[in-house]
Design an enzyme around this catalytic site. Structure first.
Site, short mmCIF file in Angstrom:
data_model
loop_
_atom_site.label_atom_id
_atom_site.label_comp_id
_atom_site.label_asym_id
_atom_site.label_seq_id
_atom_site.Cartn_x
_atom_site.Cartn_y
_atom_site.Cartn_z
N ASP A 1 0.88 -1.23 -0.07
CA ASP A 1 -0.09 0.06 -0.01
C ASP A 1 0.92 1.22 -0.04
O ASP A 1 0.55 2.46 -0.12
CB ASP A 1 -0.89 0.03 1.21
CG ASP A 1 -2.09 -1.15 1.24
OD1 ASP A 1 -2.34 -1.60 0.15
OD2 ASP A 1 -2.50 -1.43 2.25
N ARG B 1 -6.78 0.41 1.99
CA ARG B 1 -7.76 0.71 2.86
C ARG B 1 -7.80 2.02 3.53
O ARG B 1 -8.73 2.73 3.67
CB ARG B 1 -7.90 -0.52 3.99
CG ARG B 1 -9.17 -0.27 4.81
CD ARG B 1 -9.48 -1.69 5.44
NE ARG B 1 -8.38 -2.04 6.20
CZ ARG B 1 -7.36 -3.24 6.06
NH1 ARG B 1 -7.63 -4.11 5.04
NH2 ARG B 1 -6.50 -3.51 6.97
N ASN C 1 22.51 6.75 -19.32
CA ASN C 1 24.01 7.13 -19.31
C ASN C 1 24.11 8.75 -19.60
O ASN C 1 24.94 9.26 -20.11
CB ASN C 1 24.58 6.55 -20.38
CG ASN C 1 24.19 6.94 -21.80
OD1 ASN C 1 23.10 7.38 -22.06
ND2 ASN C 1 25.08 6.86 -22.73
N GLU D 1 27.64 -4.92 -23.08
CA GLU D 1 28.15 -5.00 -24.36
C GLU D 1 29.44 -4.42 -24.92
O GLU D 1 30.06 -4.72 -25.63
CB GLU D 1 27.04 -4.42 -25.38
CG GLU D 1 26.84 -3.19 -25.42
CD GLU D 1 25.70 -2.57 -26.26
OE1 GLU D 1 25.18 -3.35 -27.09
OE2 GLU D 1 25.02 -1.54 -26.06
N HIS E 1 17.75 -5.97 -28.85
CA HIS E 1 16.82 -5.06 -28.73
C HIS E 1 15.34 -5.08 -28.11
O HIS E 1 14.62 -4.40 -27.95
CB HIS E 1 16.51 -4.28 -30.16
CG HIS E 1 17.84 -3.64 -30.80
ND1 HIS E 1 18.97 -4.20 -31.27
CD2 HIS E 1 17.74 -2.23 -30.96
CE1 HIS E 1 19.72 -3.10 -31.71
NE2 HIS E 1 19.15 -2.16 -31.38
N GLN F 1 15.35 -5.35 -25.18
CA GLN F 1 15.23 -4.47 -24.10
C GLN F 1 14.88 -3.00 -24.38
O GLN F 1 14.59 -2.35 -23.37
CB GLN F 1 16.85 -4.11 -23.67
CG GLN F 1 17.57 -5.63 -22.98
CD GLN F 1 19.09 -5.40 -23.09
OE1 GLN F 1 19.73 -5.07 -22.20
NE2 GLN F 1 19.64 -6.12 -24.23
#
Length: 817
Positions: A175, A219, A575, A672, A704, A706
């Site tokens: 919550d 709630r 980045n 990579e 790709h 991602q």
């Protein structure tokens, strides 16, 4: 790199071991109250960090009930006890409500059971009730020990040896109803469940032109309802902290009918289960349905999500949050003294902080008291800046004044997307357009990035549908689909398809990758002059940042660029200098985490297998490092931390030892561009050769995928809020120049907007230049590198972990509305 590296900074390592040694200490960890996704990640972090510093760690099963019952309910945990639980929802050590612990007799039994194992440090994961009980237990501790001594159950030596109890709490609650923290463990995962359902419902609602009333948990707190409404663009939302004004029934029906008149084929209304009106009377989902059917005659359905919101796999955010909190909790316990008050580990912006537990509990209770007394503004203020900010943003986007009531500024504001697509860009564009129109501006859309800007490629998007759930960028990036020069009409309030694949560029303001404005400056200046563009909002990644720098440098030659310009960071690589987070990075991180979960599951049927997974990010290792932390990886190779063949060999040896345990699988992530020579293929072949006879290897390049998929709730909300903030900044700047013909030439008129530590700030792009590694397209300093040792420690490597930011107990500060 990930082994006991002899080249690690020894001073930092010695400081860590000297000041945080847990030798001779025992820690008990329990989960109590309602379960929440991410609790297991917190338990895992407590166990492994505790063992790492030399302490004994005990599971206390079934919450306080297990503490009272004792026996097998309190069992010592080892490293392997918490293996393969990161991706599991709920709590593996169980949770239960315990009436016995509410009595002194029950707490006396609990104290006796803890003393039998020497446990004087408690880590409690639960809600405010669970944490309040732990604090009471701590206060009574010395008295309980004296009573046990009088009863002959312990000796006087034990009373002295175990004289005080340390308590640290972590809030596990979907919550997000605990004051003092921006997010509680489980909230983000619950939002994932809600948004998955909303996205699915929208397709069927559009087919039949239906209205759906969705009831979500909450709630006493409307956070889930509010943020899910913001994430999906709901037509109306009902919250306990901010009830609708008198006459809301008519206002809501008018709003729904207006949306239908604009050819919107569905309506979404979200209701918190504890929603009330200004007289504190309940507003139920059935009451709302009856109202819509009676007044408007719309085909209306009610969906109550219920405990679906508690279930499922924890999100990447919750896993990382819980892991950070678990480690911080152990550090807090080891640093505690008899005078240290019970504290709770909280999240403030991007920082894990410690707050006095009872201050937080008191403020949480004050919220309910304010609602009971109908002081709803105070309730919102006490909820904190995150809640208040979300509420203000929702109101700005959901409530549109009639056109004749909006004072026109006669200013044209252009929106442009630059660079690769990132999930959540649609939310950013939608938010900017709506806020801009509400502020009286004409909103202009630029297609195909800077290339399209130079050519004048512009077009009006169609209206009538929503855009928040659309993949990637509603401003697509394939110039071949739309060629030629078009005049730019004013953008209407943006309402676009919920499901729009990253490759579907049939609508919107397109982006085009890797084209910078430098060689088109003359043409872009002409377009800005032709269309009288008074301000520019750029949404994108590092290319957008470089483009902003080039436009800034060109101001001396082209006065058309002397207008307010602001960039909103949007890239999966995360980045962009000037911001700790970028739109799209959370969605990519969840994609990586989900894929790693599936890969690890596939390994369960094939023992002794190591997976090498390559992630995106360019030279930025954010996705690899944080993905490794969220997925429980054994190693993550990144550019920011150079490694060599010795590090690779150490990792192989580590995995070889791991295969001798019951955890016979390995997971290694590689950014990579982490190394020119140590490629994914090289690492795969090295591991395969060195592990021959012990384990075999598989590799997976995520690519790709991602960048695709529906945006996560975090990215939708981050994109929405930060883009709205950018437009507010533009409006403020334009007001400064109104009627004076002011030219904006100062550095503070061309900025990057981002999150830095605990604040959302505008930073002049000129100042960010010195903080940028342009060769590798990354900031020189990146906050997440401080979490890198945490990933190593939890993977059973020795690492230097900087705890200099820890140890300061802060105080809860209510946010001013």
């Amino acid at each position: 790199m990930d082994a006991d590296d002899s080249r690690a900074p020894k001073g930092s390592l010695r400081k860590f071991l000297e000041h945080l040694s847990g030798a001779g200490k025992a820690i008990g960890v329990l989960t109590s109250g309602g379960d929440a996704q991410g609790m297991n990640a917190a338990v895992r972090a407590v166990v492994r960090m505790g063992i790492y510093v030399g302490a004994k760690v005990y599971f206390i099963y079934e919450g306080y009930q297990g503490m009272v019952d004792g026996g097998s309910n309190i069992a010592e945990a080892d490293w392997e006890s918490v293996s393969s639980i990161l991706q599991v929802g709920g709590t593996i050590i169980g949770s239960a409500r315990c009436q016995a612990f509410r009595t002194r007799e029950g707490r006396l039994k609990a104290a006796c059971n803890l003393l039998q194992r020497g446990i004087t440090n408690l880590c409690v994961i639960g809600g405010d009730g669970s944490l309040t009980g732990a604090n009471l237990f701590r206060k009574e501790w010395s008295g309980l020990l004296e009573e046990l001594a009088r009863n002959g159950q312990i000796d006087k030596e034990a009373v002295q040896k175990y004289a005080y109890l340390n308590v640290v709490g972590m809030v596990g609650s979907i919550d997000n109803d605990f004051c003092g923290t921006d997010m509680t463990i489980g909230t983000d995962s619950a939002l994932h469940r809600i948004i998955e359902v909303v996205d699915a419902i929208m397709t069927t609602a559009q087919s039949h032109q239906r209205t759906f009333v969705l009831e979500v948990m909450g709630r006493h707190c409307g956070y889930l309802a509010l943020v899910s409404a913001l994430a999906c663009g709901a037509d109306w939302v009902f919250l306990p902290e901010s009830p609708p004004e008198e006459g809301w029934e008519e206002q809501m029906c008018v709003k729904l009918s207006e949306n239908r008149a604009r050819k919107k084929r569905l309506n979404i209304i979200i209701v918190a289960e504890g929603a009330i009106d200004t007289q504190n009377k309940p507003i139920t989902s059935e009451k709302i349905k009856e109202l819509v059917v009676t007044q408007l005659g719309y085909d209306t359905r009610v969906t109550i999500l219920g405990h679906v919101q508690r279930g499922g796999t924890p999100s990447a955010f919750d896993r990382i949050l819980a892991s950070r909190m678990g480690v911080e909790a152990v550090i807090a316990l080891l640093e505690a003294t008899p005078d240290t008050p019970a504290c709770v580990v909280s999240l403030n912006g991007n920082h894990a902080v410690r707050l006095p537990l009872m201050e937080c509990v008191q403020m949480t209770q004050d919220v309910q008291k304010a609602m009971d007394e109908r002081r709803f503004q105070d309730a919102v203020r006490l909820r904190g800046r995150s809640f208040a900010g979300n509420l203000n943003t929702y109101k700005r986007l959901a409530i549109k004044l009639p056109d004749d009531q909006i004072p026109k500024t006669n200013c044209n504001v252009a929106v442009i997307n630059v660079g690769a697509p990132a999930a959540g860009m649609n939310a950013a564009v939608r938010s900017a357009v709506r806020v801009g129109i509400a502020d009286g501006h004409r909103m202009l859309a630029i297609y195909d990035g800077f290339d399209g800007f130079a050519k004048g490629q512009k077009e009006e998007p169609c209206s009538g549908r929503e855009s928040l759930g659309a993949d990637a960028s509603w401003i697509p990036g394939k110039a071949s689909l739309r060629e030629g020069c078009r005049q730019l009409p004013v953008l209407p309030p943006v309402e676009l398809p919920v499901f729009q694949g990253a490759g579907d560029v049939s609508q919107g303001v397109r982006e085009k990758r890797s084209v910078l404005p430098g060689k088109y400056l003359e043409e872009i200046a002409t377009q800005m002059r032709t269309h009288s563009i008074n301000a520019l909002l750029i949404i994108g990644g590092f290319e957008a940042y470089l483009g902003l720098l080039e436009l800034s440098a060109a101001r001396e030659k082209h006065e058309e660029f002397c207008v307010p310009m602001v960039m909103v960071p949007a890239t999966v690589s995360n980045n962009v200098p000037g911001s700790d987070f970028s739109i799209g990075a959370d969605t990519a991180l969840n994609t990586i985490t989900d894929t790693c979960d599936r890969i690890k599951q596939s390994a369960s049927g094939t023992k002794r297998r190591v997976f090498i997974i390559e992630t995106m990010g360019g030279y930025c290792g954010y996705l690899a490092n944080m993905g490794g932390l969220a997925a429980g990886a054994d190693a993550a190779y990144i550019f920011e931390e150079p490694f060599d063949i010795r590090d690779l060999q150490s990792n192989v040896e580590h995995l070889t030892e791991k295969m001798k345990t019951t955890i016979q699988r390995g997971l290694v992530l590689r950014n990579e561009s982490c190394s020119e020579n140590y490629t994914t293929d090289f690492i795969y072949q090295l591991y395969s050769e060195e592990g021959k006879g012990v384990f075999d290897c598989r590799k997976n390049v995520l690519g790709h995928m991602q960048q695709g998929g529906a945006p996560s709730p975090f990215d939708r909300n981050f994109g929405t809020k930060i883009s709205a903030r950018a437009m507010e900044w533009i409006t403020a700047k334009l007001k400064e120049a109104r009627g004076r013909g002011k030219k904006f030439t100062t550095d503070d008129s061309i900025c990057v907007l981002g999150i830095s530590k605990r604040n959302v700030i505008f930073q002049p792009v000129a100042e960010l230049k010195k903080q940028t590694d342009f060769e590798h397209r990354i900031p020189k300093e990146q906050w997440w590198l401080k979490l890198r040792p945490l990933m190593k420690i939890l993977a059973k490597y020795k690492a230097s972990y900087d705890v200099s930011d820890s140890g300061q107990l802060e105080h809860v500060q209510p946010w001013s509305v």
